[in-house]
Design a protein around this motif. Structure first.
Motif, PDB file in Angstrom:
ATOM      1  N   UNK A  56     -16.588  22.698  22.535  1.00  0.00           N
ATOM      2  CA  UNK A  56     -16.332  23.688  21.643  1.00  0.00           C
ATOM      3  C   UNK A  56     -17.832  24.469  20.429  1.00  0.00           C
ATOM      4  N   UNK A  57     -16.860  25.508  20.601  1.00  0.00           N
ATOM      5  CA  UNK A  57     -17.231  26.154  19.723  1.00  0.00           C
ATOM      6  C   UNK A  57     -16.703  26.375  17.968  1.00  0.00           C
ATOM      7  N   UNK A  58     -17.169  26.113  17.296  1.00  0.00           N
ATOM      8  CA  UNK A  58     -16.650  26.237  15.850  1.00  0.00           C
ATOM      9  C   UNK A  58     -17.594  27.042  14.777  1.00  0.00           C
ATOM     10  N   UNK A  59     -15.780  27.840  13.885  1.00  0.00           N
ATOM     11  CA  UNK A  59     -17.074  28.740  12.727  1.00  0.00           C
ATOM     12  C   UNK A  59     -16.498  27.900  11.855  1.00  0.00           C
ATOM     13  N   UNK A  60     -16.749  27.193  10.242  1.00  0.00           N
ATOM     14  CA  UNK A  60     -16.343  27.066   9.109  1.00  0.00           C
ATOM     15  C   UNK A  60     -16.117  27.544   7.922  1.00  0.00           C
ATOM     16  N   UNK A  61     -15.699  27.964   7.200  1.00  0.00           N
ATOM     17  CA  UNK A  61     -15.841  28.848   5.753  1.00  0.00           C
ATOM     18  C   UNK A  61     -15.346  27.780   4.937  1.00  0.00           C
ATOM     19  N   UNK A  70     -20.339  21.216 -16.264  1.00  0.00           N
ATOM     20  CA  UNK A  70     -21.484  21.815 -14.901  1.00  0.00           C
ATOM     21  C   UNK A  70     -20.091  22.662 -13.984  1.00  0.00           C
ATOM     22  N   UNK A  71     -20.260  24.398 -14.512  1.00  0.00           N
ATOM     23  CA  UNK A  71     -19.255  24.399 -13.120  1.00  0.00           C
ATOM     24  C   UNK A  71     -19.598  24.592 -11.619  1.00  0.00           C
ATOM     25  N   UNK A  72     -18.886  24.426 -10.918  1.00  0.00           N
ATOM     26  CA  UNK A  72     -19.126  24.180  -9.248  1.00  0.00           C
ATOM     27  C   UNK A  72     -18.259  25.886  -8.406  1.00  0.00           C
ATOM     28  N   UNK A  73     -18.812  26.856  -8.178  1.00  0.00           N
ATOM     29  CA  UNK A  73     -18.369  27.541  -7.627  1.00  0.00           C
ATOM     30  C   UNK A  73     -19.394  28.159  -6.143  1.00  0.00           C
ATOM     31  N   UNK A  74     -19.373  27.171  -5.362  1.00  0.00           N
ATOM     32  CA  UNK A  74     -20.158  27.344  -3.735  1.00  0.00           C
ATOM     33  C   UNK A  74     -18.991  28.012  -2.646  1.00  0.00           C
ATOM     34  N   UNK A  75     -19.840  28.415  -2.175  1.00  0.00           N
ATOM     35  CA  UNK A  75     -19.292  29.275  -0.406  1.00  0.00           C
ATOM     36  C   UNK A  75     -20.278  28.528   0.755  1.00  0.00           C
ATOM     37  N   UNK A  76     -20.381  27.863   1.593  1.00  0.00           N
ATOM     38  CA  UNK A  76     -20.918  27.721   3.183  1.00  0.00           C
ATOM     39  C   UNK A  76     -20.057  28.924   4.078  1.00  0.00           C
ATOM     40  N   UNK A  77     -20.971  28.508   5.070  1.00  0.00           N
ATOM     41  CA  UNK A  77     -20.983  28.482   7.045  1.00  0.00           C
ATOM     42  C   UNK A  77     -21.485  28.431   7.020  1.00  0.00           C
ATOM     43  N   UNK A  78     -20.706  27.383   8.044  1.00  0.00           N
ATOM     44  CA  UNK A  78     -20.566  26.028   8.951  1.00  0.00           C
ATOM     45  C   UNK A  78     -20.317  27.052  10.864  1.00  0.00           C
ATOM     46  N   UNK A  79     -21.413  26.881  11.188  1.00  0.00           N
ATOM     47  CA  UNK A  79     -21.823  26.764  12.513  1.00  0.00           C
ATOM     48  C   UNK A  79     -21.599  25.322  13.756  1.00  0.00           C
ATOM     49  N   UNK A  80     -20.321  25.513  14.245  1.00  0.00           N
ATOM     50  CA  UNK A  80     -20.952  23.583  14.645  1.00  0.00           C
ATOM     51  C   UNK A  80     -20.776  24.066  16.812  1.00  0.00           C
TER      52      UNK A  80
END
Length: 252
Positions: free
Chosen positions: A218-223, A237-247
């Protein structure tokens, strides 16, 4: 802590090797449904994020004659500089309750280590069938305890590193085609209490599709977006983080 990290990474490699040995037995004995979060499978996957992190995970599963299932999984992440970032060990046990709406309930024990804290969490997840065959919901709750890292203690200028907390997640999974392709959306709320208090909402949108005819690859894309804050009497500390994963994930 360093010994814990080395142990996790060593066990992760061993898990991948054991999973490979069990490949034929596991795939042939289960009705593979990659979208079902209350099933236990032997798997291995690798992933990379948009900021250069690399992740690997392996799991070994066992299926009992009475319908129960169990799984042990290990996961480790390195940052773009090749240094340890975080890890996770999980034991997952599935109970079949023969209900048409809630056919399975699973409990899990998770140990998670990262730069912020090391936690042990006891949780439960349940599947909820709907009249629409392609749409399924899942609900998860958990309680956890652990301790903040030395870096967190220093950054927030506190003396007590202990923590307790809870989490809750709601999953919506929609199968978009006959091949098993699905979309999943899930917000996860986590609250940690102690001298440092942390409140975060992690929202994930995932798209997954089979890359092989037998649906074992399987291929996965996670936002992923994580929003919230950490605070003590001395610092916030404020947190606001965005990541994109390709699995790339393999069911063994």
């Amino acid at each position: 802590m360093k010994n814990f990290k080395k142990t996790v990474l060593t066990m992760l490699i061993g898990s991948a090797l054991i999973s490979t040995v069990r490949a034929d037995d596991n795939v042939k004995s289960t009705n593979l449904d990659a979208s079902d979060m209350t099933r236990a499978y032997s798997t291995f996957y690798v992933g990379a994020s948009n900021n250069g992190d690399v992740k690997a995970s392996g799991s070994v599963s066992y299926h009992y004659e009475n319908g129960m299932e169990s799984m042990v999984s290990l996961e480790g992440t390195m940052d773009k500089g090749g240094k340890y970032s975080d890890s996770r060990m999980q034991y997952f046990h599935v109970f079949s309750i023969q209900n048409p709406i809630v056919p399975r309930v699973a409990v899990s024990l998770d140990v998670i280590d990262n730069d912020i804290a090391t936690t042990a969490a006891l949780g439960a997840i349940s599947i909820f069938r709907t009249p629409i065959e392609s749409l399924t919901f899942f609900g998860r709750v958990g309680v956890l305890t652990g301790e903040y890292s030395d870096a967190s203690i220093n950054d927030f200028n506190v003396s007590d590193n202990s923590l307790v907390g809870g989490m809750g997640t709601a999953y919506a999974v929609w199968k978009t085609g006959q091949d098993g392709t699905f979309l999943a959306l899930y917000p996860e709320f986590t609250y940690l209490s102690g001298d440092i208090k942390s409140s975060t909402v992690k929202t994930t949108l995932m798209a997954a599709t089979p890359l092989s005819a037998d649906k074992t690859r399987w291929g996965q894309i996670k936002f992923e977006n994580t929003y919230g804050n950490m605070k003590s009497d001395n610092n916030t500390v404020d947190i606001d983080e965005t990541r994109v994963w390709f699995n790339y994930k393999v069911y063994l």
